[in-house]
Design a protein around this motif. Sequence first.
Motif, PDB file in Angstrom:
ATOM      1  N   ASP A  80      65.388  10.446  -4.037  1.00 59.24           N
ATOM      2  CA  ASP A  80      65.158   9.866  -2.623  1.00 59.24           C
ATOM      3  C   ASP A  80      63.873  10.390  -2.173  1.00 59.24           C
ATOM      4  O   ASP A  80      63.914  11.386  -1.525  1.00 59.24           O
ATOM      5  CB  ASP A  80      66.378  10.170  -1.868  1.00 59.24           C
ATOM      6  CG  ASP A  80      66.268   9.920  -0.152  1.00 59.24           C
ATOM      7  OD1 ASP A  80      65.100   9.147  -0.147  1.00 59.24           O
ATOM      8  OD2 ASP A  80      67.212   9.864   0.279  1.00 59.24           O
ATOM      9  N   LYS A 108      61.911   9.714   0.396  1.00 60.96           N
ATOM     10  CA  LYS A 108      61.673   9.727   1.562  1.00 60.96           C
ATOM     11  C   LYS A 108      62.048  11.259   2.124  1.00 60.96           C
ATOM     12  O   LYS A 108      61.555  11.944   2.814  1.00 60.96           O
ATOM     13  CB  LYS A 108      62.377   8.735   2.514  1.00 60.96           C
ATOM     14  CG  LYS A 108      61.765   7.422   2.614  1.00 60.96           C
ATOM     15  CD  LYS A 108      60.480   7.283   3.734  1.00 60.96           C
ATOM     16  CE  LYS A 108      59.491   6.637   3.096  1.00 60.96           C
ATOM     17  NZ  LYS A 108      58.310   7.016   3.534  1.00 60.96           N
ATOM     18  N   ASP A 134      50.407   1.776   4.568  1.00 62.00           N
ATOM     19  CA  ASP A 134      51.872   2.002   5.089  1.00 62.00           C
ATOM     20  C   ASP A 134      52.845   1.525   4.212  1.00 62.00           C
ATOM     21  O   ASP A 134      53.910   2.081   3.890  1.00 62.00           O
ATOM     22  CB  ASP A 134      51.915   1.530   6.440  1.00 62.00           C
ATOM     23  CG  ASP A 134      51.145   2.306   7.338  1.00 62.00           C
ATOM     24  OD1 ASP A 134      50.123   3.147   7.043  1.00 62.00           O
ATOM     25  OD2 ASP A 134      51.185   2.038   8.586  1.00 62.00           O
ATOM     26  N   GLU A 135      52.833   0.366   3.908  1.00 57.51           N
ATOM     27  CA  GLU A 135      53.817  -0.509   3.106  1.00 57.51           C
ATOM     28  C   GLU A 135      53.853   0.090   1.733  1.00 57.51           C
ATOM     29  O   GLU A 135      54.985   0.237   1.118  1.00 57.51           O
ATOM     30  CB  GLU A 135      53.686  -2.142   2.872  1.00 57.51           C
ATOM     31  CG  GLU A 135      52.433  -2.421   2.520  1.00 57.51           C
ATOM     32  CD  GLU A 135      51.942  -3.903   2.669  1.00 57.51           C
ATOM     33  OE1 GLU A 135      52.492  -4.650   2.069  1.00 57.51           O
ATOM     34  OE2 GLU A 135      51.305  -4.272   3.564  1.00 57.51           O
ATOM     35  N   TYR A 136      52.848   0.428   1.097  1.00 60.64           N
ATOM     36  CA  TYR A 136      53.112   1.067  -0.358  1.00 60.64           C
ATOM     37  C   TYR A 136      53.578   2.338  -0.171  1.00 60.64           C
ATOM     38  O   TYR A 136      54.416   3.043  -0.941  1.00 60.64           O
ATOM     39  CB  TYR A 136      51.602   1.207  -0.929  1.00 60.64           C
ATOM     40  CG  TYR A 136      51.091  -0.134  -1.285  1.00 60.64           C
ATOM     41  CD1 TYR A 136      51.678  -0.829  -2.215  1.00 60.64           C
ATOM     42  CD2 TYR A 136      50.216  -0.810  -0.497  1.00 60.64           C
ATOM     43  CE1 TYR A 136      51.084  -2.208  -2.958  1.00 60.64           C
ATOM     44  CE2 TYR A 136      49.758  -2.028  -0.791  1.00 60.64           C
ATOM     45  CZ  TYR A 136      50.188  -2.812  -1.838  1.00 60.64           C
ATOM     46  OH  TYR A 136      49.888  -3.793  -2.094  1.00 60.64           O
ATOM     47  N   ASN A 183      55.621   3.652   2.179  1.00 63.02           N
ATOM     48  CA  ASN A 183      57.090   3.233   2.346  1.00 63.02           C
ATOM     49  C   ASN A 183      57.738   2.800   1.123  1.00 63.02           C
ATOM     50  O   ASN A 183      58.993   3.510   1.069  1.00 63.02           O
ATOM     51  CB  ASN A 183      57.155   2.012   3.427  1.00 63.02           C
ATOM     52  CG  ASN A 183      57.336   2.729   4.739  1.00 63.02           C
ATOM     53  OD1 ASN A 183      57.397   3.971   5.067  1.00 63.02           O
ATOM     54  ND2 ASN A 183      56.671   1.967   5.402  1.00 63.02           N
ATOM     55  N   GLU A 184      57.300   2.162   0.380  1.00 58.25           N
ATOM     56  CA  GLU A 184      58.037   1.807  -0.767  1.00 58.25           C
ATOM     57  C   GLU A 184      57.988   2.668  -1.891  1.00 58.25           C
ATOM     58  O   GLU A 184      59.112   3.169  -2.767  1.00 58.25           O
ATOM     59  CB  GLU A 184      57.514   0.457  -1.493  1.00 58.25           C
ATOM     60  CG  GLU A 184      58.463  -0.206  -2.423  1.00 58.25           C
ATOM     61  CD  GLU A 184      57.888  -1.594  -3.013  1.00 58.25           C
ATOM     62  OE1 GLU A 184      57.157  -2.201  -2.212  1.00 58.25           O
ATOM     63  OE2 GLU A 184      58.556  -2.200  -4.026  1.00 58.25           O
ATOM     64  N   TYR A 185      56.818   3.371  -2.257  1.00 58.40           N
ATOM     65  CA  TYR A 185      56.733   4.230  -3.318  1.00 58.40           C
ATOM     66  C   TYR A 185      56.575   5.676  -3.213  1.00 58.40           C
ATOM     67  O   TYR A 185      56.685   6.623  -4.004  1.00 58.40           O
ATOM     68  CB  TYR A 185      55.630   3.829  -4.241  1.00 58.40           C
ATOM     69  CG  TYR A 185      55.561   2.428  -5.013  1.00 58.40           C
ATOM     70  CD1 TYR A 185      56.194   2.027  -5.945  1.00 58.40           C
ATOM     71  CD2 TYR A 185      54.956   1.434  -4.179  1.00 58.40           C
ATOM     72  CE1 TYR A 185      56.468   0.827  -6.448  1.00 58.40           C
ATOM     73  CE2 TYR A 185      55.125  -0.015  -4.652  1.00 58.40           C
ATOM     74  CZ  TYR A 185      55.797  -0.378  -5.748  1.00 58.40           C
ATOM     75  OH  TYR A 185      55.735  -1.598  -6.511  1.00 58.40           O
ATOM     76  N   SER A 224      54.484   8.668  -0.602  1.00 54.68           N
ATOM     77  CA  SER A 224      52.968   9.105  -0.574  1.00 54.68           C
ATOM     78  C   SER A 224      52.276   9.690  -1.681  1.00 54.68           C
ATOM     79  O   SER A 224      51.285   9.370  -2.111  1.00 54.68           O
ATOM     80  CB  SER A 224      52.771  10.058   0.797  1.00 54.68           C
ATOM     81  OG  SER A 224      53.115  11.451   0.474  1.00 54.68           O
ATOM     82  N   ASP A 277      47.607  -4.076  -6.962  1.00 52.67           N
ATOM     83  CA  ASP A 277      48.924  -3.474  -6.843  1.00 52.67           C
ATOM     84  C   ASP A 277      49.361  -3.029  -8.281  1.00 52.67           C
ATOM     85  O   ASP A 277      50.757  -2.516  -8.385  1.00 52.67           O
ATOM     86  CB  ASP A 277      49.944  -4.196  -6.414  1.00 52.67           C
ATOM     87  CG  ASP A 277      49.934  -5.311  -5.321  1.00 52.67           C
ATOM     88  OD1 ASP A 277      48.856  -4.836  -4.469  1.00 52.67           O
ATOM     89  OD2 ASP A 277      50.817  -6.029  -5.185  1.00 52.67           O
ATOM     90  N   LYS A 328      52.681   0.354  -9.551  1.00 53.67           N
ATOM     91  CA  LYS A 328      53.727   0.268 -10.588  1.00 53.67           C
ATOM     92  C   LYS A 328      53.822   1.057 -11.673  1.00 53.67           C
ATOM     93  O   LYS A 328      54.751   1.615 -12.015  1.00 53.67           O
ATOM     94  CB  LYS A 328      54.226  -1.223 -10.824  1.00 53.67           C
ATOM     95  CG  LYS A 328      54.380  -2.061  -9.517  1.00 53.67           C
ATOM     96  CD  LYS A 328      54.879  -3.326 -10.089  1.00 53.67           C
ATOM     97  CE  LYS A 328      54.915  -4.342  -8.821  1.00 53.67           C
ATOM     98  NZ  LYS A 328      53.941  -5.434  -8.843  1.00 53.67           N
ATOM     99  N   SER A 379      54.385   4.779 -10.492  1.00 48.88           N
ATOM    100  CA  SER A 379      55.818   4.773 -10.460  1.00 48.88           C
ATOM    101  C   SER A 379      56.834   4.945 -11.752  1.00 48.88           C
ATOM    102  O   SER A 379      57.475   5.940 -11.601  1.00 48.88           O
ATOM    103  CB  SER A 379      56.299   3.506  -9.507  1.00 48.88           C
ATOM    104  OG  SER A 379      57.687   3.532  -9.366  1.00 48.88           O
TER     105      SER A 379
END
Length: 809
Positions: A2, A4, A585-587, A589-591, A593, A614, A618, A621
């Motif tokens: 997780d 976040k 921000d969106e990245y 949030n998704e992946y 910092s 982009d 991935k 990730s």
Amino acid sequence: MDIKAIEKKWQTRWEKEKLNRFGSKDTDKKKFYVLEMFSYPSGAKLHIGHWYNYGPADSYARFKRMQGYNVFQPMGFDAFGLPAENYAIKTGVHPKDSTEANIATMEQQLKAMGAMFDWSAEIKTCTEEYYKWTQWMFLQFYKKGLAYRKEAPVNWCPSCNTVLANEQVVDGKCERCDTPVVRKNLTQWFFKITDYAEELLSGLDGLDWPEKTKNMQRNWIGRSTGCEIEFECDSGDVFRVFTTRPDTVFGVTYVVLSPEHPLARKITTPEQREAVEQYIDFASRSSEIERLSSTREKTGVFTGAYCTNPVSGKKVPIYLADYVLYSYGTGAVMAVPAHDERDYAFATKYGLPIVKVIEKRGGETVLPYTEDGIVVGSLQFDGLYGEEARSEISAYIRKIGKGGKKVNYRLRDWLISRQRYWGAPIPVIHCEKCGAVPVPEKNLPVRLPYDVEFRPDGKSPLAKNEKFMSTVCPKCGGPARRDPDTLDTFVCSSWYYLRYADPHNEKAPFEKEAVDRLLPVDVYVGGAEHSCMHLLYARFFTKALRDMGYLDFDEPFKRLVHQGVILGPDGNRMSKSHGNVVSPDEYVNEYGSDAFRLYLMFGFSYTEGGPWNDDGIKAISRFMDRVEKIVLKAREYTGKAGYGAEETALNYARNDTIRRVARDMEAFSFNTAIARLMELTNALYKYDGANGEKNAALFKDTVKDLILLLAPCAPHFSEELFEIMGGKGSVFEQRYPVEDPAALVLAEKEYAVQVNSKIVCKAMLPSDAQDEEIVSQASALPEVQERIAGKKIVKYIVVKGRIVNLIVA
RNA sequence: GCCGCCGUGGCGAAACUGGCAGACGCGCGGGAUUUAGGAUCCCGUGGUAGCGAUACCGUGUCGGUUCAAACCCGACCGGCGGCACCA
């Protein structure tokens, strides 16, 4: 995992343990000052550029920390400046309010990024505690004679309604809004940066900076060596010209003053008066852009006056022409049409004589001939060539007391007054009796009032605030007015890196010992666009403060690194008008910092930058998932295998990675550093996938090293993995792995075997053997035998561990 | 005009500073797993020819130096940046 939750968890822990505080625990370690250019809080949010500057640079700082340095990495805000004020004009939100709100948001975002900034040293240049000392700086410069006020033609941006420094004018336009700049005569404050021209130039040689940046500064300073020569007018007035070609002085057929030259009107004869007035008017109306164009047709006017060439004794006419710039050299030139293209064009147009005094060596001399050559028609100097001629003639001019050798710089003094509101007020009071009087230091700061009508109308907004303006003269006590201008924001940023060393000092901008202990900045990271502004001004400040005794070093930034620019996916610079802005921000949030930072580090060559895409994120990730999986696997490892070929290979990969990643990190070659980590991860997978029993101890140690190597680049993620592997405390308190040289010594190395420089095969050959042994083993190989049969080896080259090349005939 | 930098696969890029060009990744092809898709894990992937081992070509172009050149030298082409009527 997780993401976040992990980010939150570790950020909270770092803050609680004050892990990012400089020197809180490590006072015996060697200091290391890593600095990123502080942010300008113009928008509310961090953009990719911020991330790209701060993320990888933070990884570098963390890397140095793990190597055992006591790393100081502060952050702050360059908070004064035009955008906030323009925003206020548009929306009515006061600059102070919008700036404070923006800073608050950016602080949150910077913290969420997870960089190890020492927030206890934070600086905001728009606070009284800071700008008080910016004003103090001005006063010291004033005392030292480095700040002066004069009326001069200055660059005025009609859209920003303020004057600009030379450095802020690009192609005759305002660097901020692209409006063509106009010239205005105004009385303004200047810093005498030209006093330091020579040292600013010579100091560059010793700096570990990109050559390109050093060159830009060299160009900007623009040193040129030549000669000053005094001409006397028939009227008795004298003026000097500057020339880089004193060897052509016998070829002078006229001289030219710039239209602004103080003698221009004085020497003009009555017959020429009208024409001259018209010309001066014409010149003053033409814009900077027109005037600076080299393709523009030369124009000028005869003054009717004559002067005498002090070397040849010849009388020559004096012209005015706007191709002569008042601001460079002496504002006057001697014209040698035979050996200068501009003079040639001018002389041809106005029918002035052209006298050849230089001849090409061994060839026909075609006029205008501007290269070095043999001096002719110049009395005792005939026959001299180039540099020798110049120095002989300069010496002669000096001997007869009419000038002599002179060095000129293109650099101009730094204009620091701005007719804007959102900046530090200039701490000067104007008194009718006493003139310009500096505000006494004890009365600092001169507070910037909140209630001001800052809609621009060409006058300083502060001038309209009676409460601010009206004061008493500190000298005579009589009624007086404050200076209504504010300081260029580059003044604020010229010393912030010093303030970080002693950020809360209320008695001084900083203690000398604090600054001398921490400075110079070991590595400074920021954009290349500041090459001739901030970076030059900051060097000037450092040198000036040194000469005033406030510090003991010569250069503020030992090593400088410029990050590249991340472009939009379409390859253009990101901008709202292109509609290609990628928000971090969106990245994030998704992946997370860490993944975002890793991608920035891996996907681009740091100093180059490039278009965003982009797909790479991935891939990162995926890489992180692979690392996590192998860590979880390592935890369960129990094998007891000994040390076979596979173990040797894994251990080699491990130590080779350590060596290379450290080297890459030091060089800001982050993309290759991460590539190496991917390779090590692949090696771990390979080992794990192989048959047979495994060596758990080696596997676990290798995985631990992988985590440590990855830690600077993916801080939260690595903390978590470190904990999973049973690590105690923070991973950043661990020592960065050091390679084991023994593991890097292999019994055999793969050689490329060449015959007559062509590769014939690859072969494993003993790595500690003599060249002769390598050659004999190589020539025994069947592939080689095939090609050298019946021939003689006439020569061989062995590159240890790489190549053996047999030359046969 | 002057000064500096850069040009490498379909793409982002590497190449220990003269030593196996294309590491690592993306994309693509194949396989395993899966009811399927996705995800994951292997294998392959500069071009041309060949079933193949292999051969030839290949770092903007042309030439040079060297046993060996993306790297050094010379000339040119293309791009970027700085300075520029600076005397």
